[in-house]
Design a protein around this motif. Structure first.
Motif, PDB file in Angstrom:
ATOM      1  N   ASP A 519      46.845   2.371 -44.279  1.00  0.00           N
ATOM      2  CA  ASP A 519      47.024   1.263 -44.709  1.00  0.00           C
ATOM      3  C   ASP A 519      48.042   0.896 -44.067  1.00  0.00           C
ATOM      4  N   GLY A 520      47.134  -0.547 -44.225  1.00  0.00           N
ATOM      5  CA  GLY A 520      48.153  -1.891 -43.943  1.00  0.00           C
ATOM      6  C   GLY A 520      47.627  -2.100 -42.386  1.00  0.00           C
ATOM      7  N   ARG A 521      46.605  -1.222 -41.913  1.00  0.00           N
ATOM      8  CA  ARG A 521      46.079  -1.057 -40.449  1.00  0.00           C
ATOM      9  C   ARG A 521      45.873  -2.380 -40.573  1.00  0.00           C
ATOM     10  N   ALA A 522      45.791  -3.098 -39.284  1.00  0.00           N
ATOM     11  CA  ALA A 522      44.243  -4.670 -39.150  1.00  0.00           C
ATOM     12  C   ALA A 522      43.063  -3.523 -38.178  1.00  0.00           C
ATOM     13  N   LEU A 523      42.367  -4.736 -39.148  1.00  0.00           N
ATOM     14  CA  LEU A 523      41.319  -4.873 -38.387  1.00  0.00           C
ATOM     15  C   LEU A 523      40.640  -5.315 -37.176  1.00  0.00           C
ATOM     16  N   ARG A 524      40.180  -5.160 -36.115  1.00  0.00           N
ATOM     17  CA  ARG A 524      40.108  -5.973 -35.583  1.00  0.00           C
ATOM     18  C   ARG A 524      38.473  -6.843 -34.882  1.00  0.00           C
ATOM     19  N   ASP A 525      37.760  -7.718 -34.752  1.00  0.00           N
ATOM     20  CA  ASP A 525      36.573  -8.074 -35.505  1.00  0.00           C
ATOM     21  C   ASP A 525      36.647  -8.591 -33.539  1.00  0.00           C
ATOM     22  N   LEU A 526      35.849  -7.600 -32.996  1.00  0.00           N
ATOM     23  CA  LEU A 526      35.218  -7.401 -31.467  1.00  0.00           C
ATOM     24  C   LEU A 526      34.636  -8.735 -30.708  1.00  0.00           C
ATOM     25  N   LEU A 527      33.692  -9.190 -31.870  1.00  0.00           N
ATOM     26  CA  LEU A 527      33.138 -10.196 -31.803  1.00  0.00           C
ATOM     27  C   LEU A 527      33.944 -11.571 -31.946  1.00  0.00           C
ATOM     28  N   THR A 528      35.302 -11.599 -32.196  1.00  0.00           N
ATOM     29  CA  THR A 528      35.628 -13.110 -32.074  1.00  0.00           C
ATOM     30  C   THR A 528      36.735 -12.503 -31.428  1.00  0.00           C
ATOM     31  N   ASN A 529      37.905 -11.503 -31.497  1.00  0.00           N
ATOM     32  CA  ASN A 529      38.784 -10.746 -31.065  1.00  0.00           C
ATOM     33  C   ASN A 529      40.149 -11.330 -31.548  1.00  0.00           C
ATOM     34  N   THR A 530      38.883 -11.146 -33.064  1.00  0.00           N
ATOM     35  CA  THR A 530      40.532 -11.716 -34.305  1.00  0.00           C
ATOM     36  C   THR A 530      40.673 -10.187 -35.498  1.00  0.00           C
ATOM     37  N   LYS A 531      41.886 -10.776 -35.805  1.00  0.00           N
ATOM     38  CA  LYS A 531      42.497  -9.890 -37.108  1.00  0.00           C
ATOM     39  C   LYS A 531      41.173 -10.473 -38.592  1.00  0.00           C
ATOM     40  N   SER A 532      40.156  -9.577 -38.949  1.00  0.00           N
ATOM     41  CA  SER A 532      39.669 -10.288 -39.690  1.00  0.00           C
ATOM     42  C   SER A 532      39.671  -9.700 -40.759  1.00  0.00           C
ATOM     43  N   ALA A 533      39.811  -8.204 -41.262  1.00  0.00           N
ATOM     44  CA  ALA A 533      39.876  -7.234 -42.231  1.00  0.00           C
ATOM     45  C   ALA A 533      41.620  -6.735 -41.923  1.00  0.00           C
ATOM     46  N   SER A 534      41.412  -6.009 -42.974  1.00  0.00           N
ATOM     47  CA  SER A 534      42.638  -5.217 -43.258  1.00  0.00           C
ATOM     48  C   SER A 534      42.516  -3.543 -43.651  1.00  0.00           C
ATOM     49  N   MET A 535      43.568  -2.877 -44.373  1.00  0.00           N
ATOM     50  CA  MET A 535      43.580  -1.933 -45.019  1.00  0.00           C
ATOM     51  C   MET A 535      44.349  -2.294 -46.203  1.00  0.00           C
ATOM     52  N   GLU A 536      43.910  -1.714 -47.139  1.00  0.00           N
ATOM     53  CA  GLU A 536      44.235  -1.597 -48.335  1.00  0.00           C
ATOM     54  C   GLU A 536      44.785  -0.587 -49.582  1.00  0.00           C
ATOM     55  N   ASN A 537      45.442  -0.040 -49.905  1.00  0.00           N
ATOM     56  CA  ASN A 537      45.222   1.258 -50.725  1.00  0.00           C
ATOM     57  C   ASN A 537      43.699   2.093 -50.492  1.00  0.00           C
ATOM     58  N   GLY A 538      43.380   1.952 -48.709  1.00  0.00           N
ATOM     59  CA  GLY A 538      42.809   3.108 -48.163  1.00  0.00           C
ATOM     60  C   GLY A 538      41.389   2.270 -48.442  1.00  0.00           C
ATOM     61  N   ARG A 539      41.560   0.996 -48.271  1.00  0.00           N
ATOM     62  CA  ARG A 539      40.070   0.253 -49.276  1.00  0.00           C
ATOM     63  C   ARG A 539      40.192  -0.908 -48.028  1.00  0.00           C
ATOM     64  N   VAL A 540      39.002  -1.257 -47.181  1.00  0.00           N
ATOM     65  CA  VAL A 540      39.023  -2.320 -46.357  1.00  0.00           C
ATOM     66  C   VAL A 540      38.739  -3.573 -47.294  1.00  0.00           C
ATOM     67  N   GLN A 541      39.111  -4.722 -46.823  1.00  0.00           N
ATOM     68  CA  GLN A 541      38.880  -5.543 -47.243  1.00  0.00           C
ATOM     69  C   GLN A 541      38.593  -6.587 -46.073  1.00  0.00           C
ATOM     70  N   VAL A 542      37.671  -7.451 -46.695  1.00  0.00           N
ATOM     71  CA  VAL A 542      37.214  -8.287 -45.512  1.00  0.00           C
ATOM     72  C   VAL A 542      37.066  -9.723 -45.891  1.00  0.00           C
ATOM     73  N   SER A 543      37.030 -11.213 -45.338  1.00  0.00           N
ATOM     74  CA  SER A 543      35.937 -12.109 -45.903  1.00  0.00           C
ATOM     75  C   SER A 543      35.273 -12.420 -44.129  1.00  0.00           C
ATOM     76  N   ILE A 544      33.960 -12.746 -44.909  1.00  0.00           N
ATOM     77  CA  ILE A 544      32.795 -12.760 -43.712  1.00  0.00           C
ATOM     78  C   ILE A 544      32.165 -14.317 -44.480  1.00  0.00           C
ATOM     79  N   ALA A 545      32.277 -14.876 -43.204  1.00  0.00           N
ATOM     80  CA  ALA A 545      30.938 -16.416 -43.761  1.00  0.00           C
ATOM     81  C   ALA A 545      30.066 -16.381 -44.057  1.00  0.00           C
ATOM     82  N   PRO A 546      28.990 -17.662 -44.369  1.00  0.00           N
ATOM     83  CA  PRO A 546      27.449 -17.372 -45.003  1.00  0.00           C
ATOM     84  C   PRO A 546      27.403 -16.796 -43.641  1.00  0.00           C
TER      85      PRO A 546
END
Length: 555
Positions: A519-546
């Motif tokens: 929990d709380g660990r950020a996930l890095r998008d290797l394609l953009t080298n940015t923090k694009s998702a996070s872990m919340e309560n054991g689940r991955v929270q994502v937001s992804i463009a069309p």
């Protein structure tokens, strides 16, 4: 062969081959003894288990990245507007910087057809591309860079001006009498067809009698010659593998040449591997609706084309792609492989399939390179070249998907192989236009270009074992627009998330989506080298463009 027939080549190399083999065996025995003595051949320590995949044996060339070159259209070195061997050699720095490890050449043999698929002879090269010396120079240049070269072979057919046909038609007494398959008495009515070339000329093609002992012996020696040009066992000027075009058991379904997979191709490839065991064989299954598993099991080939997966990707249908991924994995025997591709010289260009939508072009690129399997990039795919096949009898109708590679902003720039100029609608209605933004020159220094994206994808593949050779698992999710795949190799792990929707998707993925869940660990998008998702309560929270793609890993 140039100045040396296959029979003479075979005889000349026999003594050298036997002597070399004995020396190699003695050296190998000594080396094994030394390695055992120092403990290098003992089982690995248990402490290294985390770096060892739990999967079946890896196909010998799974780490490769193939680049398919339509030779006539790739790079011209001498100003005649015909692609050639020296042109390819000059572009090796570009290909290596892209991330290519192996090039696959369309046929290079002499032929009355521009695509060289129906040979006038099998043991020479089209002089428009160069001579055998320049071909060997190209091979050595590739090997000096640690790269490999594969040749496309379609030996099932011969052109009308091939000596086997020219000398045996109507002459059953000819030494080539049973080399061509004839349907009528006295060597008449050859099995085959007639076609029209892009210049308007009619050309006939006939089936080669692959079951004739003399023909089988000839091709045994021919393939060995391509591998070991001088018969000395060095292989520095020999090819590293072959692509077998139109591979099938019953040639063209005519019932004339049957049991070819196990009866002709497997023995031929097995024979070549007695000379060089490292040779790899790629098979293009004649039936594009199949997974090629029969050829992998009975044909002694290493890899086939993932045609059903390519069809699914072109549809951009998430469920169809997921189904094709699973079926492809299930149908591929242990130790064998699949070429992952979205276009080739016989299909419409992917950029045209998706109407030039840059988001979808990147989506296709990501699936080609990041899915489990061996990527195949068709020349110009990485810069978004466009093209759709025309319809009709002329072989010119395929030129739109085989146009000159765009090195510069101008169609007529240096190195441009516009051999089809002013020959028909494939020129007047061509896709490549000056200053259209689709060229190496125009994309080279743009970090947002499709070329830059391909380079990024391939660099990631080469740097991460989970992407090169790891396991692949589709992760179930209630996000109906998303395809989520987990790639793992021991302790290495990444998550490929693809949005097939024209809308932004924000939501949570299942709790088991990653093995490492903090929990709380950020996930890095290797394609953009940015923090694009996070872990919340054991689940991955994502937001992804069309039509977006993310490649996530825990920081």
């Amino acid at each position: 062969m140039q100045g040396l027939g296959v029979q003479q080549y075979r005889q000349a190399s026999n003594l050298r081959s036997v002597s070399a083999a004995l020396c190699k065996l003695a050296t190998l025995a000594w080396l094994i003894a030394v390695l055992i003595a120092v403990g290098w051949l003992l089982p690995a320590a248990a402490g290294h288990a985390a770096d060892v995949p739990a999967t079946s044996p890896t196909w010998r060339a799974e780490k490769e990245v193939f680049y398919l070159i339509f030779v006539r259209s790739f790079a011209d070195s001498n100003g005649d507007h015909i692609g050639d061997f020296q042109g390819i050699e000059r572009k090796l720095p570009y290909l290596q910087a892209l991330g290519v490890t192996s090039i696959l050449l369309t046929p290079i043999v002499p032929s009355p057809m521009y695509h060289n698929y129906f040979a006038s002879r099998f043991d020479d090269v089209d002089r428009g591309y160069g001579d055998l010396a320049s071909f060997r120079h190209l091979v050595k240049a590739l090997h000096s860079r640690g790269m490999k070269i594969y040749l496309d072979e379609e030996i099932q057919y011969a052109a009308e001006n091939h000596p086997w046909w020219a000398e045996s038609a109507g002459h059953p007494e000819s030494k080539y009498s049973d080399y061509i398959l004839y349907g009528g008495a006295g060597n008449t009515s050859p099995e085959g067809w007639a076609g029209e070339t892009y210049t308007g000329k009619s050309e006939r093609v006939a089936m080669v009698n692959l079951q004739a002992p003399a023909v089988r012996h000839y091709f045994d020696n021919l393939f060995v010659w391509w591998v070991d040009q001088h018969g000395n066992g060095r292989f520095d000027e020999g090819v590293d593998g072959f692509r077998i075009d139109h591979m099938m058991d019953d040639l063209d379904g005519k019932g004339k040449l049957t049991n070819l997979v196990a009866g002709f191709w497997a023995p031929l490839l097995s024979h070549v591997r007695t000379v060089n065991p490292r040779i790899s064989a790629v098979a293009e299954q004649a039936d594009w609706k199949t997974f090629g598993d029969d050829l992998l099991k009975r044909g002694d080939v290493d890899i086939v084309y993932a045609f059903p997966l390519r069809t699914a990707i072109a549809s951009l249908d998430r469920d169809a792609i997921a189904k094709a991924i699973k079926s492809t994995q299930d149908k591929t025997p242990a130790g064998k492989g699949q070429l992952i591709f979205i276009e080739n010289h016989d299909t419409d260009r992917f950029a045209s399939v998706v109407d030039g939508d840059p988001r979808k072009e990147r989506l296709g690129a990501a699936l080609t390179i990041l899915l489990k399997g061996t990527p195949l990039i068709y020349y110009g795919q990485e810069i978004g070249m466009k093209g759709k096949q025309l319809h009709g009898r002329s072989d010119g109708n395929d030129i739109p998907v085989r146009e000159a590679f765009r090195w510069t902003h101008s169609v007529d720039g240096p190195g441009s192989a516009t051999w089809y100029r002013d020959t028909g609608p494939w020129w007047t209605d061509r896709y490549g236009r000056d200053d259209d933004g689709i060229s190496v020159e125009e994309e080279q220094r743009d970090p947002a270009s499709l070329l830059a994206f391909y380079r990024r994808l391939l660099a990631l593949r080469h740097s991460r074992r989970d992407l090169r050779e790891g396991d692949q698992e589709i992760v179930a999710t209630n996000q109906l627009a998303l395809l989520v795949l987990r790639r793992t190799y021991g302790k290495h792990e990444s998550l490929l998330v693809v949005n097939f929707s024209p809308s932004q998707v924000t939501g949570r993925l299942p709790g088991n989506v990653l093995r490492v869940s903090q929990d709380g660990r950020a996930l890095r998008d290797l394609l953009t080298n940015t923090k694009s998702a996070s872990m919340e309560n054991g689940r991955v929270q994502v937001s992804i463009a069309p039509f977006g793609v993310q490649l996530l890993t825990v920081q």
